[in-house]
Design a protein around this motif. Sequence first.
Motif, short mmCIF file in Angstrom:
data_model
loop_
_atom_site.label_atom_id
_atom_site.label_comp_id
_atom_site.label_asym_id
_atom_site.label_seq_id
_atom_site.Cartn_x
_atom_site.Cartn_y
_atom_site.Cartn_z
N ILE A 234 115.20 -45.21 10.48
CA ILE A 234 115.67 -45.06 11.85
C ILE A 234 114.65 -45.74 12.77
O ILE A 234 113.45 -45.44 12.69
CB ILE A 234 115.79 -43.58 12.24
N VAL A 235 115.12 -46.64 13.61
CA VAL A 235 114.24 -47.24 14.62
C VAL A 235 114.68 -46.76 15.99
O VAL A 235 115.84 -46.40 16.21
CB VAL A 235 114.26 -48.78 14.55
N GLY A 236 113.73 -46.73 16.90
CA GLY A 236 114.03 -46.28 18.26
C GLY A 236 114.13 -44.78 18.39
O GLY A 236 114.75 -44.26 19.32
N TYR A 237 113.50 -44.05 17.46
CA TYR A 237 113.49 -42.59 17.55
C TYR A 237 112.73 -42.19 18.82
O TYR A 237 111.78 -42.87 19.23
CB TYR A 237 112.82 -42.00 16.31
N CYS B 118 119.11 -49.79 7.90
CA CYS B 118 118.42 -49.35 9.12
C CYS B 118 119.45 -48.97 10.17
O CYS B 118 120.50 -49.62 10.31
CB CYS B 118 117.53 -50.47 9.65
N PHE B 119 119.15 -47.88 10.89
CA PHE B 119 120.02 -47.40 11.96
C PHE B 119 119.22 -47.31 13.25
O PHE B 119 118.05 -46.95 13.22
CB PHE B 119 120.60 -46.03 11.64
N ARG C 241 114.06 -53.87 18.07
CA ARG C 241 113.35 -53.36 16.90
C ARG C 241 114.23 -53.40 15.66
O ARG C 241 113.74 -53.71 14.56
CB ARG C 241 112.83 -51.94 17.17
N TRP C 242 115.50 -53.12 15.81
CA TRP C 242 116.41 -53.22 14.67
C TRP C 242 116.47 -54.65 14.16
O TRP C 242 116.41 -54.89 12.95
CB TRP C 242 117.80 -52.74 15.09
N ASP C 243 116.56 -55.60 15.08
CA ASP C 243 116.60 -57.02 14.69
C ASP C 243 115.34 -57.40 13.93
O ASP C 243 115.40 -58.07 12.89
CB ASP C 243 116.75 -57.91 15.92
N ARG C 244 114.19 -56.98 14.44
CA ARG C 244 112.92 -57.35 13.80
C ARG C 244 112.77 -56.66 12.44
O ARG C 244 112.27 -57.26 11.48
CB ARG C 244 111.75 -56.99 14.72
N PHE C 245 113.20 -55.41 12.37
CA PHE C 245 113.12 -54.69 11.10
C PHE C 245 114.00 -55.35 10.05
O PHE C 245 113.58 -55.58 8.91
CB PHE C 245 113.53 -53.23 11.30
N MET C 246 115.24 -55.67 10.41
CA MET C 246 116.16 -56.26 9.45
C MET C 246 115.72 -57.67 9.04
O MET C 246 115.95 -58.09 7.90
CB MET C 246 117.58 -56.29 10.02
#
Length: 452
Positions: free
Chosen positions: A314-317, A342-343, A368-373
């Motif tokens: 989970i990103v952006g928690y 990733c969610f 952050r989701w884009d960078r994580f993926m």
Amino acid sequence: MQNPPDLRPDLARARVSETRRDGQPTIGMVSLGCPKALVDSERILTRLRAEGYSISADYAGADAVIVNTCGFLDSAKAESLEAIGEALSENGKVIVTGCLGAEPDYITGVHPRVLAVTGPHQYEQVLDAVHGAVPPSPDPFVDLLPATGVSLTPRHYSYLKISEGCNHKCKFCIIPDMRGRLASRPAKAILREAEKLVEAGVQELLVISQDTSAYGTDWKDRDSKFPFLDLARDLGELGAWVRMHYVYPYPHVRDAIPLMAEGKILPYLDIPFQHAHPDTLRRMARPAAAERTLDEIAAWRATCPDITLRSTFIVGYPGETEAEFQHLLDWMDEAQLDRVGCFQYENVDGARSNALPDHVAPEIKQDRWDRFMEKAQAISEAKLAAKVGQKIDVIVDDVDEDGIATCRTKADAPEIDGNLFIDEGARHLKPGQIVRVEVDEAGEYDLWGQLV
């Protein structure tokens, strides 16, 4: 999460006779959410089929429709409400069950015309509602039920649910509120079901629950400290691929790794790490032991070098800082997980995380989701490239009209991981076959190979 279209029970072919006798009552099913909900749908349809109901793959052919809902995220709730509305529009007689059914007023407030609302795994209440809407009319000389019951997955693999509920109290999750505390099924019942599935031709058992590695720890007078290990060992004797999902990383999980090294169960662990920074994990109310987790991963790989590790994050928690997120990226570099989902964090009605301070702005969550993926994709691409030239066993899922076979390796769970494609000389293959291939090409998530 929604099942892919070809696994939606309202679109899938249930494994029963499609011939409908005169006067036979017919029920349709729409199933949303995770594989655990899919198993619930199978059990409901199996019970109804045993009572003489026929199963319809479309709205028009059904006397009533059951909608098995998901209520894990607000977006899932919206999807469930939309599915209920569609069923009401297309059919008119709708019974609602599943996780969102734990909030009946929420459902009837939007769709007051539904016939009944029942909660998750309330099978008897669902049957009562169906009986009220469409009375049964069984014919014991005609209505025969397959030994394995009604299946909504392809013939060669099946989900095997071993428990309900969860004892964790993660702040972002309301599963314990909807499905209750951990309640493990008796091992004998699980093994009996698994044996019947394998006897019927199932080649792969996908073990699921909310907390698989906690299986049996809710029993006070148990013979073994960790029944999960005994169950894994027993399932490994059935001769099918056994894939473990939703395995919480307790220390005793390391004792299951030798079973993977010996080929008893698949060298695959689906583990919900969720994050890596200790402060984020504490705010989630999850064990903040990410450093020890890296040591544990290294130990698993030392015992079973071929192990595939899958996880979700989970990103952006709420409260996640840029430094905490960067820590997660650095941890990913070290962990080198094989399969990653990733969610972006979402508020869920009733979750304690809603009240946390410092919620992250949507545009930052997206970034952050884009960078994580991007990080996860690069790791996946490198790991798959290393497989080129290897000879491996794969299970065939489908062969299309052009003779291209869609397969999976031991590292790939159906619908959530990648595939291996055979585009030459595969026309004769059948779903469920396990064949040996040589990998000759790799992409970001998929492989290509040729028969050996």
